[in-house]
Design a protein around this motif. Structure first.
Motif, PDB file in Angstrom:
ATOM      1  N   LEU A   1      36.499  42.584  28.471  1.00  0.00           N
ATOM      2  CA  LEU A   1      37.097  44.111  28.288  1.00  0.00           C
ATOM      3  C   LEU A   1      36.486  44.763  27.560  1.00  0.00           C
TER       4      LEU A   1
ATOM      5  N   ILE B   1      41.951  44.216  35.429  1.00  0.00           N
ATOM      6  CA  ILE B   1      42.260  43.329  33.979  1.00  0.00           C
ATOM      7  C   ILE B   1      41.484  42.137  34.794  1.00  0.00           C
ATOM      8  N   PRO B   2      42.655  40.944  35.309  1.00  0.00           N
ATOM      9  CA  PRO B   2      43.074  39.678  35.284  1.00  0.00           C
ATOM     10  C   PRO B   2      41.705  38.513  35.929  1.00  0.00           C
ATOM     11  N   PRO B   3      41.091  40.086  37.538  1.00  0.00           N
ATOM     12  CA  PRO B   3      40.016  39.170  37.397  1.00  0.00           C
ATOM     13  C   PRO B   3      38.577  39.599  37.002  1.00  0.00           C
TER      14      PRO B   3
ATOM     15  N   THR C   1      39.278  39.437  33.497  1.00  0.00           N
ATOM     16  CA  THR C   1      38.454  38.402  32.590  1.00  0.00           C
ATOM     17  C   THR C   1      38.456  37.006  33.092  1.00  0.00           C
ATOM     18  N   LYS C   2      38.610  36.727  34.061  1.00  0.00           N
ATOM     19  CA  LYS C   2      38.452  34.865  35.226  1.00  0.00           C
ATOM     20  C   LYS C   2      37.032  35.197  35.056  1.00  0.00           C
TER      21      LYS C   2
ATOM     22  N   SER D   1      44.804  47.749  35.486  1.00  0.00           N
ATOM     23  CA  SER D   1      46.016  47.354  35.998  1.00  0.00           C
ATOM     24  C   SER D   1      45.930  46.075  36.590  1.00  0.00           C
ATOM     25  N   THR D   2      44.394  46.226  38.133  1.00  0.00           N
ATOM     26  CA  THR D   2      44.930  45.522  38.972  1.00  0.00           C
ATOM     27  C   THR D   2      43.529  44.779  38.305  1.00  0.00           C
TER      28      THR D   2
END
Length: 87
Positions: free
Chosen positions: A23, A13-15, A17-18, A10-11
């Motif tokens: 994934l 995934i955003p970096p 994908t950026k 959860s922490t």
């Protein structure tokens, strides 16, 4: 998936994908069991040296390493199966 993997996922995934990582590959890496811990525990139970166990395992470890490299650097390998289910 265990709680640690969920918290890390959860922490991260955003970096991830950026940065352009798949994934699917990231998810596979979170649920893969730790080989080193299993080797040490197995050697302790069998009462053998880790070197005596790792030598016969080297060909299998080479195949595992090649598979990880393919999954990480060739996204088509890791995304082919999920794409088949999306049809």
């Amino acid at each position: 998936m265990n709680a640690d993997a969920a918290a890390i996922g959860s922490t991260m995934i955003p970096p991830m994908t950026k940065a352009g990582f798949s994934l699917a590959v990231f998810g596979i890496s979170l649920v893969t069991p730790p080989l080193g811990s299993a080797c040490f525990i197995g050697c302790g139970i069998a009462r053998i040296k880790i070197v005596d166990m790792l030598r016969p395992m080297l060909p299998f470890m080479a195949v595992m390493f090649a598979t990880i490299v393919l999954l990480a650097y060739v996204p088509a390998f890791s995304e082919w199966i999920p794409a088949q289910f999306a049809k």
